[in-house]
Design an enzyme around this catalytic site. Structure first.
Site, PDB file in Angstrom:
ATOM      1  N   ARG A 145       0.819  -1.221   0.000  1.00 25.25           N
ATOM      2  CA  ARG A 145       0.000   0.000   0.000  1.00 25.25           C
ATOM      3  C   ARG A 145       0.854   1.273   0.000  1.00 25.25           C
ATOM      4  NH1 ARG A 145      -3.951  -0.625   4.855  1.00 25.25           N
ATOM      5  NH2 ARG A 145      -2.057  -1.576   5.697  1.00 25.25           N
ATOM      6  N   ASN A 150      -6.553  -2.623   2.147  1.00 23.69           N
ATOM      7  CA  ASN A 150      -6.506  -4.080   2.178  1.00 23.69           C
ATOM      8  C   ASN A 150      -7.918  -4.610   2.342  1.00 23.69           C
ATOM      9  OD1 ASN A 150      -3.735  -4.360   2.018  1.00 23.69           O
ATOM     10  ND2 ASN A 150      -3.422  -4.510   4.221  1.00 23.69           N
TER      11      ASN A 150
END
Length: 826
Positions: A18, A36
């Protein structure tokens, strides 16, 4: 302007993915967010078409080191997203389709910090970041967030929290992030319960004290990343012997760990590929060829002897028991001089050593002052699973270890060290565990839209396999299920995986052997959940596993699979182990096999190789003729002392003496005949491994100097049969002529390779065969694998071997799963 929803699947959680998305999106001037969820990473983004294209390209080019992108799905959105900037959003809990990253060795940056006095991570044994550290060993649920791991017990201090939320920091959203102030701690205990004081030995802290203890000859139980190990100085023979006696592990080689490559290079030759494996994030045990010690006779292994090495002008004097190994050397290069030789009992009868590098901060800190290797073996009693709990370890290991180095971070999932080797410049995984599991294996074309399948694996070297959506999730190595504690651990790990991956099997695949505990459990699960069950033949599963990892599509043409192992349950109710099968994923035809020979005493024949020698000899000739012609030989005199009349009755009446076409038992028979592990083995394959270690490379490269042993081919019950009977006459004559063990071992390997190749030539005359699969535990033998591969490739035949999963029974579950899937789709 365009807007897209981008789904990224693969190993993309807990690996710094990320932050990478965030950094690239900002650089491309995009707006949106990333989070996520159960399927991996979800990106919503707005920007120009060019910027979106650049974003996708950079995402694949700049993927973090531990991340693996399996799939990127781009879905255009009709409405522009209402974002002013790009942000990282909170995780979403939904159906689990993402991968869990394996535990990863400490990265260079974290390693530098633990030795930097000015870093707040100085000497902190649990330092980690998004590029390294615990993953599978601490996770309880998906998504991979701190609250779903055993790190949930440790609240972050303000500094760790700041780093955790700093997008520019490599610890951004590193779930196990911690430091001296807020994280797990390690401490030293004495096994006898007495207190540990600094005055006992010089130490910076409890972790550093372990080095002093090892140097003093103590045995220390060390709780590491995913299990507890037993450690001692590998150069102190008396200490290694003591560890063997206390652990009840008398012959199986011990794994070694050394501070750095330079120390390992003192003892072993290391190729660039082997060095890369040692230093990789997986940090497995790598089997490396020993330096200096040449081949010799097995009878010398545990007795005093000298070996002269003309190249290095060294001599070794090796003693037994409490005697220590000394070395005199006149090596010109002082940097290559071995300061302390490794104790002979570390790996008796082996020409390779299993080395690994420190893969956690804890190990690096322990070995900082250690200039020689240490033994680092599983913390367990022989054959039991590795201990992971502090109290259980103190209960079970207090009579083995002198000290315990423990910590208070719970190990949720036991994961053994992986074992690999390089054969012909190709990776060969022998035990797939830490660093590799549970990374998914992408399946070939045709396995995309398949039901969820659970494959239970084999009895020995067990793994299980979850199949779904074109991927196979293979568990870590779980050991031999015949041990009750190992079977319990198998069930616990199976439940954990089913919950972690929210896997709901629609089909269960098992081995056809009716007595395997994994098969019995599979039947119970299938009955309880009203699921269809698919019994899969053992050697077909071996072959299918190799086909799948080599990318052969579901509807591929049949291959000739050569599956050589100890034994597996055959289609005819007998035991197989030396098979030539024309196979695809759905079915197989048995074309050839080794001649079935009685396994006298059943399982006893696995651990008492002389039983196989006797069975092979009397299958080749009458005992009267054998004693008449070869009665002067040691092996015949040895067998004469056995209760031969009773053994003959067992064979004649078929009492606990099943017929088996086992290549593994043939190796045992030959090894025992020439004096290797004749009376007993402490683990399956010990005799074959020791015999391989004796091979004379000069004779291997000059086969004309030693003619091959003959094998007969016959044809009955519609299959060809390889009969080793004439080989025995030639081998016994070599023994009479006092030919060395090394030369006999070399001739046997060469002859067997030529025989296998000749059988393939016969079969190609009757069947269309373009590819040959080499599989089964016997093909972990480097010499046999390389010889057969070379000979078949010279015939223009493509050879497929294992790399992603073990050739042994550790790969069986993958084969079971893909066969069940293929049969379902038929």
């Amino acid at each position: 302007m365009a807007s897209e929803e981008i789904r990224v699947r693969g190993t993309v959680q807990g690996v710094g993915f990320r932050p990478t998305v965030y950094r690239i999106a900002k650089a491309c001037g995009l707006r949106g967010d990333v989070c996520n969820d159960g399927q991996g990473v979800l990106i919503r983004v707005s920007g120009s078409e060019a910027a979106l294209g650049e974003f996708i390209a950079k995402l694949q080019q700049e993927c973090p080191p531990l991340a693996k992108i399996a799939e990127i799905i781009r879905t255009p959105l009709t409405e522009e997203l209402n974002f002013d900037d790009f942000a990282i959003a909170h995780s979403i809990t939904n159906k689990v389709k993402t991968a869990i990253s394996p535990d990863a060795a400490i990265c260079p940056q974290c390693q530098q910090e633990i030795f930097d006095p000015f870093s707040r991570y100085f000497r902190y044994p649990f330092t980690n970041c998004t590029h390294c550290g615990p993953r599978l060993s601490i996770i309880r649920a998906i998504p991979y967030d701190r609250c779903n791991t055993s790190m949930s017990a440790f609240a972050m201090c303000p500094q760790c929290e700041q780093e955790y939320h700093d997008i520019e920091n490599r610890r951004f959203h590193a779930q196990p992030v911690a430091c001296h102030i807020c994280g797990p701690t390690a401490w030293l205990e004495r096994a006898d319960g007495k207190s540990v004081t600094a005055s006992m030995f010089s130490m910076l802290d409890d972790v550093d004290a372990v080095c002093s203890l090892l140097q003093k000859g103590e045995i220390v139980a060390i709780k590491g990343l995913s299990g507890i190990h037993l450690a001692c100085d590998a150069t102190q023979e008396a200490t290694v012997q003591k560890l063997r006696q206390r652990k009840n592990r008398y012959h199986k080689p011990f794994a070694l760990m050394a501070r750095d490559i330079d120390i390992i290079a003192q003892y072993c030759t290391i190729s660039p590929q082997e060095q890369e494996l040692l230093k990789s994030p997986a940090a497995p045990i790598v089997l490396l060829r020993k330096k200096g010690l040449g081949t010799g006779d097995w009878g010398q292994i545990n007795s005093k002897f000298k070996i002269q090495n003309s190249k290095l002008n060294n001599s070794w004097e090796i003693g037994t028991g409490e005697e220590k190994l000394t070395q005199q050397s006149s090596i010109q290069n002082p940097k290559s001089k071995i300061q302390n030789s490794i104790a002979p009992s570390v790996a008796p009868g082996q020409n390779r050593l299993g080395f690994m590098l420190p893969y956690t901060p804890l190990h690096h800190l322990i070995l900082k002052r250690m200039n020689r290797p240490i033994v680092l073996t599983s913390g367990n009693l022989s054959d039991e699973p590795q201990c992971i709990d502090n109290e259980a370890a103190k209960e079970k290991l207090s009579k083995i270890a002198d000290y315990f180095l423990l910590h208070n971070r719970e190990i949720v999932n036991r994961v053994d060290d992986s074992v690999v080797r390089v054969v012909g410049e190709k990776l060969q995984i022998i035990r797939r565990a830490r660093g590799y599991a549970p990374a998914p294996i992408n399946l070939p074309p045709g396995f995309d839209n398949i039901p969820q399948i659970l494959a239970m694996g084999s009895e020995l070297k067990n793994t299980f396999c979850l199949l779904r959506e074109g991927q196979a999730i293979l568990s870590q190595h779980l050991g031999d299920l015949e041990n009750a504690a190992a079977f319990d651990a198998y069930q616990d790990t199976l439940n954990l995986y089913l919950n972690l991956f929210e896997h709901q099997p629609e089909v269960i695949a098992i081995d056809k052997h009716p007595e395997y505990l994994s098969s019995k459990l599979g039947k119970e699960l299938a009955a309880a959940n009203h699921l269809p069950i698919y019994p899969i033949q053992h050697h077909h599963a071996h072959i299918a596993a190799c086909m799948a990892e080599n990318g052969l599509p579901l509807d591929a043409s049949p291959v000739l699979g050569i599956a050589l192992d100890g034994l597996g349950y055959g289609e005819d109710g007998t035991l197989w182990g030396g098979e030539f099968l024309l196979a695809d994923y759905r079915k197989f035809q048995r074309l050839a096999a080794f001649k079935p020979i009685a396994m006298i005493g059943g399982a006893q024949a696995i651990y008492q190789p002389w039983r196989n020698t006797y069975a092979h000899l009397i299958a080749a000739d009458s005992w009267e003729n054998l004693t008449k012609n070869y009665g002067d030989l040691e092996i015949l005199k040895f067998l004469e002392e056995k209760p031969l009349k009773v053994l003959n009755q067992l064979i004649e009446k078929g009492i606990n003496s099943p017929q088996a076409s086992s290549a593994g038992r043939l190796f045992d028979a030959v090894a025992a005949a020439i004096g290797i592990c004749r009376e007993e083995c402490s683990y399956e394959g010990q005799a074959a491994i020791a015999m391989e270690a004796l091979i004379d490379e000069h004779n291997l490269n000059h086969p004309k100097e030693n003619p091959n042993y003959p094998f007969n081919f016959s044809f009955f019950d519609n299959i060809y049969c390889i009969d080793p009977s004439p080989m025995w006459s030639a081998l016994l004559k070599d023994l009479q002529n006092q030919i060395s063990q090394g030369i006999i071992a070399t001739k046997f390997h060469q002859s067997l390779a030529k025989t296998i190749t000749q059988m393939v030539k016969y079969l190609t005359q009757e069947h269309v065969i373009n590819q040959v699969v080499l599989t089964g535990g016997v093909f972990q033998n480097c010499i046999l694998l390389e010889q057969v591969t070379r000979d078949l490739e010279q015939l223009g035949i493509k050879v497929l071997t294992h790399s992603l999963v073990p050739a042994n029974d550790g790969g069986i579950s993958l084969g079971q799963a893909v066969i069940a899937s293929a049969q379902l789709s038929a």
